[in-house]
Design a protein around this motif. Structure first.
Motif, PDB file in Angstrom:
ATOM      1  N   ASP A 178       0.874  -1.172   0.000  1.00  0.00           N
ATOM      2  CA  ASP A 178       0.000   0.000   0.000  1.00  0.00           C
ATOM      3  C   ASP A 178       0.911   1.221   0.000  1.00  0.00           C
ATOM      4  OD1 ASP A 178      -2.246   1.618   0.121  1.00  0.00           O
ATOM      5  OD2 ASP A 178      -2.496   1.403   2.289  1.00  0.00           O
ATOM      6  N   GLU A 179       0.674   2.152  -0.913  1.00  0.00           N
ATOM      7  CA  GLU A 179       1.466   3.371  -0.974  1.00  0.00           C
ATOM      8  C   GLU A 179       0.579   4.559  -0.633  1.00  0.00           C
ATOM      9  OE1 GLU A 179       4.941   2.896  -4.108  1.00  0.00           O
ATOM     10  OE2 GLU A 179       2.971   2.553  -5.032  1.00  0.00           O
ATOM     11  N   VAL A 180       1.110   5.442   0.210  1.00  0.00           N
ATOM     12  CA  VAL A 180       0.368   6.615   0.651  1.00  0.00           C
ATOM     13  C   VAL A 180       1.203   7.845   0.328  1.00  0.00           C
ATOM     14  CG1 VAL A 180      -0.633   7.810   2.632  1.00  0.00           C
ATOM     15  CG2 VAL A 180      -0.694   5.307   2.533  1.00  0.00           C
ATOM     16  N   TYR A 181       0.595   8.799  -0.389  1.00  0.00           N
ATOM     17  CA  TYR A 181       1.277  10.049  -0.708  1.00  0.00           C
ATOM     18  C   TYR A 181       0.293  11.183  -0.466  1.00  0.00           C
ATOM     19  CZ  TYR A 181       3.840  13.662  -3.215  1.00  0.00           C
ATOM     20  OH  TYR A 181       4.517  14.808  -3.528  1.00  0.00           O
ATOM     21  N   GLY A 182       0.755  12.218   0.211  1.00  0.00           N
ATOM     22  CA  GLY A 182      -0.144  13.333   0.455  1.00  0.00           C
ATOM     23  C   GLY A 182       0.551  14.480   1.141  1.00  0.00           C
ATOM     24  N   PRO A 183      -0.187  15.578   1.308  1.00  0.00           N
ATOM     25  CA  PRO A 183       0.395  16.774   1.916  1.00  0.00           C
ATOM     26  C   PRO A 183       0.644  16.611   3.412  1.00  0.00           C
ATOM     27  CG  PRO A 183      -1.932  17.116   1.455  1.00  0.00           C
ATOM     28  CD  PRO A 183      -1.564  15.778   0.884  1.00  0.00           C
ATOM     29  N   GLY A 184       1.812  17.053   3.859  1.00  0.00           N
ATOM     30  CA  GLY A 184       2.130  17.137   5.277  1.00  0.00           C
ATOM     31  C   GLY A 184       1.988  15.844   6.051  1.00  0.00           C
ATOM     32  N   VAL A 185       1.884  16.009   7.371  1.00  0.00           N
ATOM     33  CA  VAL A 185       1.688  14.890   8.291  1.00  0.00           C
ATOM     34  C   VAL A 185       0.645  15.308   9.319  1.00  0.00           C
ATOM     35  CG1 VAL A 185       3.965  13.831   8.026  1.00  0.00           C
ATOM     36  CG2 VAL A 185       3.668  15.651   9.696  1.00  0.00           C
ATOM     37  N   VAL A 186      -0.243  14.408   9.659  1.00  0.00           N
ATOM     38  CA  VAL A 186      -1.333  14.642  10.620  1.00  0.00           C
ATOM     39  C   VAL A 186      -1.968  16.028  10.447  1.00  0.00           C
ATOM     40  CG1 VAL A 186      -0.570  12.923  12.301  1.00  0.00           C
ATOM     41  CG2 VAL A 186       0.280  15.257  12.529  1.00  0.00           C
ATOM     42  N   GLY A 187      -2.215  16.404   9.191  1.00  0.00           N
ATOM     43  CA  GLY A 187      -2.889  17.663   8.901  1.00  0.00           C
ATOM     44  C   GLY A 187      -2.030  18.910   8.990  1.00  0.00           C
ATOM     45  N   GLU A 188      -0.726  18.755   9.139  1.00  0.00           N
ATOM     46  CA  GLU A 188       0.165  19.909   9.268  1.00  0.00           C
ATOM     47  C   GLU A 188       1.304  19.830   8.259  1.00  0.00           C
ATOM     48  OE1 GLU A 188       1.567  20.316  13.271  1.00  0.00           O
ATOM     49  OE2 GLU A 188      -0.441  20.357  14.112  1.00  0.00           O
ATOM     50  N   GLN A 189       1.841  20.992   7.926  1.00  0.00           N
ATOM     51  CA  GLN A 189       3.055  21.101   7.113  1.00  0.00           C
ATOM     52  C   GLN A 189       4.059  21.914   7.929  1.00  0.00           C
ATOM     53  OE1 GLN A 189       1.301  22.711   3.435  1.00  0.00           O
ATOM     54  NE2 GLN A 189       1.830  20.779   2.452  1.00  0.00           N
ATOM     55  N   PRO A 190       4.703  21.248   8.891  1.00  0.00           N
ATOM     56  CA  PRO A 190       5.558  21.977   9.833  1.00  0.00           C
ATOM     57  C   PRO A 190       6.768  22.625   9.173  1.00  0.00           C
ATOM     58  CG  PRO A 190       5.866  19.621  10.077  1.00  0.00           C
ATOM     59  CD  PRO A 190       4.714  19.811   9.138  1.00  0.00           C
ATOM     60  N   GLN A 191       7.119  23.794   9.696  1.00  0.00           N
ATOM     61  CA  GLN A 191       8.339  24.485   9.291  1.00  0.00           C
ATOM     62  C   GLN A 191       9.340  24.326  10.423  1.00  0.00           C
ATOM     63  OE1 GLN A 191       7.894  28.300   7.496  1.00  0.00           O
ATOM     64  NE2 GLN A 191       5.845  27.849   6.740  1.00  0.00           N
ATOM     65  N   LEU A 192      10.539  23.889  10.068  1.00  0.00           N
ATOM     66  CA  LEU A 192      11.570  23.651  11.071  1.00  0.00           C
ATOM     67  C   LEU A 192      12.768  24.549  10.811  1.00  0.00           C
ATOM     68  CD1 LEU A 192      10.171  20.649  10.355  1.00  0.00           C
ATOM     69  CD2 LEU A 192      11.694  20.009  12.196  1.00  0.00           C
ATOM     70  N   LYS A 193      13.025  25.438  11.747  1.00  0.00           N
ATOM     71  CA  LYS A 193      14.229  26.267  11.688  1.00  0.00           C
ATOM     72  C   LYS A 193      15.415  25.407  12.107  1.00  0.00           C
ATOM     73  CE  LYS A 193      11.615  30.333  13.072  1.00  0.00           C
ATOM     74  NZ  LYS A 193      11.300  31.201  14.203  1.00  0.00           N
ATOM     75  N   PRO A 194      16.633  25.839  11.814  1.00  0.00           N
ATOM     76  CA  PRO A 194      17.802  25.097  12.294  1.00  0.00           C
ATOM     77  C   PRO A 194      17.720  24.896  13.812  1.00  0.00           C
ATOM     78  CG  PRO A 194      18.485  26.738  10.703  1.00  0.00           C
ATOM     79  CD  PRO A 194      17.017  26.984  10.976  1.00  0.00           C
ATOM     80  N   GLY A 195      17.915  23.658  14.245  1.00  0.00           N
ATOM     81  CA  GLY A 195      17.849  23.328  15.665  1.00  0.00           C
ATOM     82  C   GLY A 195      16.467  22.912  16.145  1.00  0.00           C
ATOM     83  N   ASP A 196      15.425  23.129  15.326  1.00  0.00           N
ATOM     84  CA  ASP A 196      14.063  22.744  15.707  1.00  0.00           C
ATOM     85  C   ASP A 196      13.834  21.255  15.491  1.00  0.00           C
ATOM     86  OD1 ASP A 196      13.350  25.336  16.333  1.00  0.00           O
ATOM     87  OD2 ASP A 196      12.048  25.628  14.583  1.00  0.00           O
ATOM     88  N   SER A 197      12.851  20.729  16.222  1.00  0.00           N
ATOM     89  CA  SER A 197      12.386  19.374  15.959  1.00  0.00           C
ATOM     90  C   SER A 197      10.864  19.372  15.993  1.00  0.00           C
ATOM     91  CB  SER A 197      12.961  18.373  16.957  1.00  0.00           C
ATOM     92  OG  SER A 197      12.529  18.668  18.256  1.00  0.00           O
ATOM     93  N   TYR A 198      10.292  18.382  15.339  1.00  0.00           N
ATOM     94  CA  TYR A 198       8.840  18.241  15.259  1.00  0.00           C
ATOM     95  C   TYR A 198       8.513  16.787  15.549  1.00  0.00           C
ATOM     96  CZ  TYR A 198       4.125  18.124  13.306  1.00  0.00           C
ATOM     97  OH  TYR A 198       2.774  17.952  13.130  1.00  0.00           O
ATOM     98  N   GLU A 199       7.519  16.572  16.393  1.00  0.00           N
ATOM     99  CA  GLU A 199       7.145  15.218  16.799  1.00  0.00           C
ATOM    100  C   GLU A 199       5.665  15.000  16.531  1.00  0.00           C
ATOM    101  OE1 GLU A 199       6.634  12.991  21.056  1.00  0.00           O
ATOM    102  OE2 GLU A 199       8.519  14.058  20.728  1.00  0.00           O
ATOM    103  N   TYR A 200       5.332  13.815  16.029  1.00  0.00           N
ATOM    104  CA  TYR A 200       3.929  13.457  15.855  1.00  0.00           C
ATOM    105  C   TYR A 200       3.773  11.951  15.994  1.00  0.00           C
ATOM    106  CZ  TYR A 200       4.675  11.708  11.061  1.00  0.00           C
ATOM    107  OH  TYR A 200       5.087  11.000   9.968  1.00  0.00           O
ATOM    108  N   SER A 201       2.540  11.533  16.204  1.00  0.00           N
ATOM    109  CA  SER A 201       2.218  10.107  16.274  1.00  0.00           C
ATOM    110  C   SER A 201       1.108   9.806  15.286  1.00  0.00           C
ATOM    111  CB  SER A 201       1.767   9.720  17.683  1.00  0.00           C
ATOM    112  OG  SER A 201       2.828   9.854  18.592  1.00  0.00           O
ATOM    113  N   SER A 202       1.153   8.605  14.740  1.00  0.00           N
ATOM    114  CA  SER A 202       0.131   8.164  13.805  1.00  0.00           C
ATOM    115  C   SER A 202      -0.013   6.658  13.952  1.00  0.00           C
ATOM    116  CB  SER A 202       0.518   8.559  12.372  1.00  0.00           C
ATOM    117  OG  SER A 202      -0.578   8.383  11.500  1.00  0.00           O
ATOM    118  N   GLY A 203      -0.745   6.034  13.041  1.00  0.00           N
ATOM    119  CA  GLY A 203      -0.969   4.602  13.152  1.00  0.00           C
ATOM    120  C   GLY A 203      -1.107   3.927  11.808  1.00  0.00           C
ATOM    121  N   CYS A 204      -1.060   2.588  11.853  1.00  0.00           N
ATOM    122  CA  CYS A 204      -1.149   1.788  10.637  1.00  0.00           C
ATOM    123  C   CYS A 204      -1.856   0.473  10.940  1.00  0.00           C
ATOM    124  CB  CYS A 204       0.249   1.511  10.095  1.00  0.00           C
ATOM    125  SG  CYS A 204       0.243   0.477   8.618  1.00  0.00           S
TER     126      CYS A 204
END
Length: 130
Positions: free
Chosen positions: A62-88
């Motif tokens: 199964d292949e999944v392609y789409g915008p962003g993750v969990v409804g967001e398109q996070p912007q990460l500055k140098p040194g930033d991190s972004y965390e999310y959880s999802s399922g399968c």
């Protein structure tokens, strides 16, 4: 935990079996996974799209392609991190996932950041190696 590094952007994935959402008698197996994306580069990036390649124990893909993750398109500055959880969910007691995030820099350069391959294994699953 699984890790991949692309252009100083690190992606870590920690999968876990969701027993309370799974029903093996009905061929329903569900995993959650936590993802951390850390921008260790010196340029800001935006996560534009995601691509997942999911293979179950029987080789069904199964292949999944789409915008962003969990409804967001996070912007990460140098040194930033972004965390999310999802399922399968899968119809088999094990599987494999991998993919990439499509990132864009402020000057419009687009590149892929690898999501490491990780296994989805039900507790107590016996492995047979040839």
């Amino acid at each position: 935990m699984y890790r991949a590094l692309t252009r100083d952007i690190e992606v870590t994935v920690d999968p876990y079996y969701l027993e309370e959402q799974s029903d093996p008698d009905d061929d329903r197996y569900v995993w959650g996974y936590k993802v951390v994306i850390a921008n260790n580069s010196d340029v800001p990036v935006k996560l534009v799209n995601r691509y997942w390649h999911i293979t179950d124990q029987n080789g069904q893909v199964d292949e999944v392609y789409g915008p962003g993750v969990v409804g967001e398109q996070p912007q990460l500055k140098p040194g930033d991190s972004y965390e999310y959880s999802s399922g399968c969910p899968l119809d088999t007691p094990s599987g494999l996932m991998f993919g990439h995030y499509e990132m864009e820099t402020e000057n419009g350069e687009v590149f892929n950041v690898t999501i490491p391959a990780f296994s989805l294994d039900s507790p107590g699953l016996m492995r047979v190696l040839n």
